[in-house]
Design an enzyme around this catalytic site. Structure first.
Site, mmCIF file in Angstrom:
data_model
loop_
_atom_site.group_PDB
_atom_site.id
_atom_site.type_symbol
_atom_site.label_atom_id
_atom_site.label_comp_id
_atom_site.label_asym_id
_atom_site.label_seq_id
_atom_site.Cartn_x
_atom_site.Cartn_y
_atom_site.Cartn_z
ATOM 1 N N GLU A 198 0.843 -1.207 0.000
ATOM 2 C CA GLU A 198 0.000 0.000 0.000
ATOM 3 C C GLU A 198 0.877 1.256 0.000
ATOM 4 O O GLU A 198 0.779 2.121 0.879
ATOM 5 C CB GLU A 198 -0.994 -0.025 1.172
ATOM 6 C CG GLU A 198 -1.947 -1.199 1.055
ATOM 7 C CD GLU A 198 -3.219 -1.130 1.902
ATOM 8 O OE1 GLU A 198 -3.305 -0.293 2.823
ATOM 9 O OE2 GLU A 198 -4.137 -1.924 1.626
ATOM 10 N N GLU A 320 -4.732 -8.840 -0.775
ATOM 11 C CA GLU A 320 -5.552 -8.600 0.425
ATOM 12 C C GLU A 320 -6.995 -8.497 -0.018
ATOM 13 O O GLU A 320 -7.331 -7.681 -0.884
ATOM 14 C CB GLU A 320 -5.139 -7.313 1.144
ATOM 15 C CG GLU A 320 -3.826 -7.425 1.872
ATOM 16 C CD GLU A 320 -3.487 -6.191 2.715
ATOM 17 O OE1 GLU A 320 -4.418 -5.494 3.198
ATOM 18 O OE2 GLU A 320 -2.287 -5.924 2.877
HETATM 19 O O1 AHR Z 1 -5.198 -6.329 6.571
HETATM 20 C C1 AHR Z 1 -5.149 -5.192 7.381
HETATM 21 C C2 AHR Z 1 -4.510 -4.006 6.694
HETATM 22 O O2 AHR Z 1 -5.297 -3.608 5.612
HETATM 23 C C3 AHR Z 1 -3.159 -4.220 6.083
HETATM 24 O O3 AHR Z 1 -2.129 -4.100 6.997
HETATM 25 C C4 AHR Z 1 -3.076 -3.127 5.067
HETATM 26 O O4 AHR Z 1 -2.239 -3.449 3.988
HETATM 27 C C5 AHR Z 1 -4.518 -2.909 4.656
HETATM 28 O O5 AHR Z 1 -4.860 -1.585 4.681
#
Ligand code: AHR
Length: 521
Positions: A198, A320
């Site tokens: 991110e 994710e």
């Molecule tokens: O999964 C939780 C968080 O969500 C992670 O650390 C981040 O990459 C995303 O914003």
């Protein structure tokens, strides 16, 4: 209002003529004549993500060798077994946002000498670094999965990341000697290397142009050492940020194997995200439609990537994804501990169906996260562990891993969600994936309707009378879940509500259910 439509899996979702349709009858047509043996569902679609966040690592995966909780070299036995049974193909670590504050040298060597740090992203918890590189790679070996490292770009250096790769993969040299001194003679294999996480946000707040330059520089010094070949992954967009994908592909596309995408099923990033347990039927349907919106999002990112990479050499990795609710009342703020219900199971099934039909570009997906954080596989408390409804979906879908994809068409009703605030998100009643492996057809079917069963016809020729076995996940209420007092409220049971007829398989799915059928062919 419900409408009838045909959904083609294996291509864009195509809406055909809409006809008023009341009964929940559906047809799932398997296009066996269009099977391409070259098109398999990558096992990595069923990937996991483990971050130093809340009790994901400490308490979830790792309790340490001296714990009273039964463990193998510090890994809790119950979780270890559950993950082995799940056939986890790949695990991403150490974050998430944590990765861009993590300095790997703090997590090697004698534990008593490892420095502590504050986990600034996640509740300011003290991190003692007792779970580090060796503990992660050994865990992957025990489970039999590929490690996926997320490297620190935000607060790290190129040298730091390059040396981490060397520490892990080199036979000889200063980093290899350090590793050997810490008890690991042979190098590990490292395939998946993420360069930042991110990077538009917690990973450094870069502009896409600046991050693209950083990516190019970092990846230059992350070398293939010996016969270890890295698969380099650039930090990609979240949700609808198509400009990020465009810039990254334009400026650095030829230097990456993969570009990530994050997509959470979340109501919004400010204010309440809603309760994991207390929700109504509208919330349930909204959630499923929102999770399915990942399909047009993937297609849009793919279309941008096509401009720079029409041969689809660069993969899109959804590293994710999952549901994100308010933390359970009484738990530590910032630890993202949430319960997991039948609604979450439905999100898992629908999302996996989407990934399975876009594997021309999507080569990996990592649900967030493996234990005790967001949409977990397992929840733990002291020496207790429960398997979540989402865990059972991953287990039922496991036969799709590395199986040949079977294109299919679904004729089903489509729910239109009322109210502008819900967006124009259609929700088909029946969803499915089919694959073929070792003389078996694996068919997973989902009925999202809360009240009506779905009668599904699967035209198939020449199936033997006893050639089909099945299991099903269903429950009375959408917020049914497993907790430490009732660990087996929601779990898979054998499924027999199907008939082999001349027209093929006739399956009756109860409301809100996910079934897996295994057909000997
Ligand atoms: O999964 C939780 C968080 O969500 C992670 O650390 C981040 O990459 C995303 O914003």
């Amino acid at each position: 209002m419900k409408l009838l439509t045909t959904l083609a899996a294996g291509a864009a979702v195509a809406a055909c003529s809409f006809t008023a349709y009341s009964a929940e009858k559906a047809t799932v047509k398997l296009n066996l004549d269009k099977v391409n043996p070259e098109v398999t569902i990558p096992a990595e679609i069923y990937g996991q993500f483990a971050e130093h966040l809340g009790t994901c690592i400490y308490g979830g995966l790792w309790v340490g060798e001296d714990s009273a909780i039964p463990n193998t070299n510090g890994y809790r036995n119950d979780v270890l077994q559950a993950l082995k049974d799940l056939k986890v193909p790949v695990m991403r670590w150490p974050g998430g946002c944590f990765a861009d504050e993590y300095h790997w040298v703090d997590g090697i060597g004698p534990k008593e000498n490892r420095p502590v740090m504050i986990n600034n992203n996640w509740g300011g918890t003290v991190e003692d670094n007792s779970f580090g590189t060796h503990e992660f790679f050994n865990l992957c070996e025990l489970i039999g999965c590929e490690p996926y490292l997320s490297g620190n770009v935000g607060s790290g250096t190129v040298e730091e990341l390059a040396k981490w790769v060397e520490y892990i993969t080199a036979e000889n040299g200063p980093m290899a000697e350090k590793r050997k001194a810490n008890g690991r003679e042979k190098p590990w294999k490292l395939k998946y290397l993420g360069v930042g996480n991110e990077s538009w946000g917690c990973g450094g707040n870069f502009t896409p142009e600046d991050y693209a330059s950083e990516y190019r520089r970092y990846q230059t010094y992350c070398r293939n050492i010996g016969d270890n070949k890295l698969y380099k992954i650039a930090s990609g967009a979240s949700d609808y940020d198509y400009a990020w994908t465009n810039t990254l592909m334009k400026k650095a596309g030829r230097m990456m194997n993969g570009l990530s995408l994050h997509y959470y099923t979340v109501k919004g990033w400010t204010g309440s995200k809603g309760s994991a347990l207390n929700f109504d039927n509208d919330d349930y349907y909204w959630t499923l439609a929102k999770c399915l919106e990942i399909e047009p999002v993937i297609m849009k990112h793919d279309s941008i990537m096509n401009v720079y990479d029409p041969k689809k050499k660069v993969a899109l990795l959804v590293d994710e994804w999952g549901t994100w609710w308010d933390e359970e009342p009484g738990t530590i703020p910032g630890h993202l501990y949430q319960q997991n219900t039948m609604r979450d199971a439905m999100v898992a099934a629908l999302s996996l169906d989407v990934f399975n039909r876009h594997t021309d570009r999507v080569k990996m997906a990592n649900i967030a996260q493996i234990a005790n954080v967001l949409q977990s596989m397992v929840l733990t408390k002291d020496d207790k562990m429960v398997l979540t409804p989402t865990y059972y979906v991953f287990k039922m879908y496991a036969p799709h891993q590395n199986a040949t994809f079977v294109p299919l068409e679904i004729e089903t009703t489509v729910r239109e969600l009322p109210g502008k605030q819900l967006g124009n998100r259609p929700l088909p009643t029946v969803s499915a994936t089919a694959s073929e492996k070792d003389g078996f057809l694996n068919i997973t079917l989902t009925n999202v309707d809360l009240k009506e069963k779905a009668e599904i016809t699967i035209p198939l020729e020449k199936i033997g009378k006893n050639a089909v076995t099945g299991e099903i996940l269903t429950s009375a209420k959408p917020n049914d879940h497993n907790d430490f007092d009732t660990p087996d409220k929601v779990k898979t049971v054998p499924f027999k509500d199907f008939k082999v007829t001349k027209e093929g398989l006739k399956v009756t799915l109860p409301p809100m259910s996910i079934a897996a059928l295994n057909v000997k062919i």
